[in-house]
Design an enzyme around this catalytic site. Structure first.
Site, mmCIF file in Angstrom:
data_model
loop_
_atom_site.group_PDB
_atom_site.id
_atom_site.type_symbol
_atom_site.label_atom_id
_atom_site.label_comp_id
_atom_site.label_asym_id
_atom_site.label_seq_id
_atom_site.Cartn_x
_atom_site.Cartn_y
_atom_site.Cartn_z
ATOM 1 N N HIS A 37 0.708 -1.274 -0.076
ATOM 2 C CA HIS A 37 -0.117 0.041 0.039
ATOM 3 C C HIS A 37 0.782 1.252 0.242
ATOM 4 C CE1 HIS A 37 -2.812 -2.883 2.272
ATOM 5 N NE2 HIS A 37 -3.534 -2.630 1.358
ATOM 6 N N GLY A 147 -2.266 -1.881 -7.373
ATOM 7 C CA GLY A 147 -1.076 -2.873 -7.419
ATOM 8 C C GLY A 147 -1.432 -3.891 -8.427
ATOM 9 N N VAL A 176 4.842 -5.715 -4.369
ATOM 10 C CA VAL A 176 5.995 -5.606 -3.247
ATOM 11 C C VAL A 176 5.789 -6.956 -2.465
ATOM 12 C CG1 VAL A 176 6.813 -4.382 -1.085
ATOM 13 C CG2 VAL A 176 5.759 -3.252 -3.017
HETATM 14 P P1 AMP Z 1 -6.331 -3.883 -0.783
HETATM 15 O O1 AMP Z 1 -6.036 -3.074 0.514
HETATM 16 O O2 AMP Z 1 -6.064 -5.458 -0.426
HETATM 17 O O3 AMP Z 1 -7.598 -3.887 -1.443
HETATM 18 O O4 AMP Z 1 -5.286 -3.284 -1.674
HETATM 19 C C1 AMP Z 1 -5.300 -1.995 -2.088
HETATM 20 C C2 AMP Z 1 -4.330 -1.688 -3.242
HETATM 21 O O5 AMP Z 1 -3.147 -1.972 -2.872
HETATM 22 C C3 AMP Z 1 -4.726 -2.420 -4.606
HETATM 23 O O6 AMP Z 1 -4.428 -1.825 -5.631
HETATM 24 C C4 AMP Z 1 -3.781 -3.679 -4.330
HETATM 25 O O7 AMP Z 1 -3.421 -4.247 -5.681
HETATM 26 C C5 AMP Z 1 -2.445 -2.939 -3.790
HETATM 27 N N1 AMP Z 1 -1.541 -3.972 -3.122
HETATM 28 C C6 AMP Z 1 -1.834 -5.051 -2.274
HETATM 29 N N2 AMP Z 1 -0.992 -5.643 -2.035
HETATM 30 C C7 AMP Z 1 0.224 -5.326 -2.785
HETATM 31 C C8 AMP Z 1 1.374 -5.604 -2.893
HETATM 32 N N3 AMP Z 1 1.993 -6.652 -2.328
HETATM 33 N N4 AMP Z 1 2.061 -4.893 -3.808
HETATM 34 C C9 AMP Z 1 1.763 -3.917 -4.445
HETATM 35 N N5 AMP Z 1 0.616 -3.324 -4.291
HETATM 36 C C10 AMP Z 1 -0.416 -4.307 -3.379
#
Ligand code: AMP
Length: 282
Positions: A37, A147, A176
């Site tokens: 994030h 992401g 990441v």
């Molecule tokens: P989430 O809170 O899981 O809905 O994720 C919010 C944003 O963070 C989304 O665009 C995800 O794809 C991104 N995201 C989650 N995990 C990762 C990661 N390990 N690396 C990069 N982006 C991430």
């Protein structure tokens, strides 16, 4: 950093910035921040934009038997991390504000939503597309940052933005990972020590396929077989899907030609994890 939970106040702030000629970057999240994030926030922060991060565990994208109620939450910690990244507004709407009684409008992105996670989680991308369009209308971003971890979600949102002529550039950023390769995810907190170890097989399987591709293998079935053998080796892991797909359409490919995306979802104990990598062809 300001915390705004009222959608009208969010929209007003975005409008005021736009009137001043500011550009706005937006990072939608479900909170419980990790370095994935934060990497999106850092990217959004570049070039002097105003930066809005939303934190909303969106009920519309969870199925009835999924983990909506136990999804990890820690607003205080998240607010501290976001403030340290230079976030201007942390937008934390309530479910009642986003979906008041009588709510009845949903966005369906067609084919891109159907396979992969869409097949295992019916209605998931309808919930995602709907909430993201609503959030775009509130935060009025020029740039929205997602992401590649949720690769299908990224493509669904890019397609929605193109199809509906949304005035926003939807940018995908690299996954990441932990030092050992596990993709960071808020859901990793569900894993026991043994499950955490078993969860490594996802990236190890994907890497095994990439190594075969680097060695000249072009048949999808052989690449998938190499990944499957590694992912399913642990008795704690149950494969949901494994596909080699065109990076734009997400349709399965039979032979690696240009670049393709290798995507997987697997249950590790009671936790469903996803991961993907880019595989280079010729
Ligand atoms: P989430 O809170 O899981 O809905 O994720 C919010 C944003 O963070 C989304 O665009 C995800 O794809 C991104 N995201 C989650 N995990 C990762 C990661 N390990 N690396 C990069 N982006 C991430």
């Amino acid at each position: 950093m300001e915390i705004i939970s009222d959608s009208g106040a969010m929209q007003e702030q975005a409008r005021a910035w736009r009137t001043e000629g500011r550009t706005i970057a937006f990072v939608p999240t479900m909170g419980y921040f990790h370095q994935g994030h934060l990497s999106l926030m850092r990217y959004g922060r570049e070039q002097g934009r105003r930066l809005v991060v939303s934190l909303f565990v969106n009920p519309a994208q969870f199925g009835p038997s999924e983990d909506l109620d136990r999804y990890p939450r820690d607003l205080e910690r998240d607010a501290g991390l976001a403030a340290a990244e230079g976030v201007d507004v942390l937008f934390t709407p309530t479910a009642g504000d986003m979906y008041p009684s009588g709510y009845q409008t949903y966005v369906e992105v067609g084919e891109l939503s159907r396979g992969l996670c869409g097949a295992s989680r019916p209605g998931h991308f309808r919930g995602v597309a709907t909430v993201v369009l609503k959030l775009f209308n509130l935060a009025a971003p020029d740039v929205a940052v997602f992401g590649e971890k949720d690769y299908q979600q990224l493509r669904v949102i890019q397609q929605m933005a193109a199809d509906l002529n949304l005035p926003v550039r939807v940018v995908g950023r690299p996954i990441v990972r932990e030092p050992d390769g596990l993709a960071l995810s808020s859901r990793n907190t569900y894993l026991s020590i043994e499950e955490r170890r078993a969860a490594l097989s996802l990236i190890q399987g994907l890497n095994a396929a990439a190594a075969r591709a680097a060695g000249g293998e072009r048949r999808a079935e052989a690449l998938l077989g190499a990944a499957r053998a590694v992912i399913t080796a642990s008795p704690l892991v149950r494969l949901d899907y494994l596909e080699l797909a065109d990076p734009d359409t997400l349709k399965p490919v039979e032979r690696l030609q240009g670049a393709a995306r290798l995507l997987t979802a697997a249950w590790v104990g009671a936790t469903r994890l996803i991961d993907n990598i880019l595989i280079e062809g010729d």
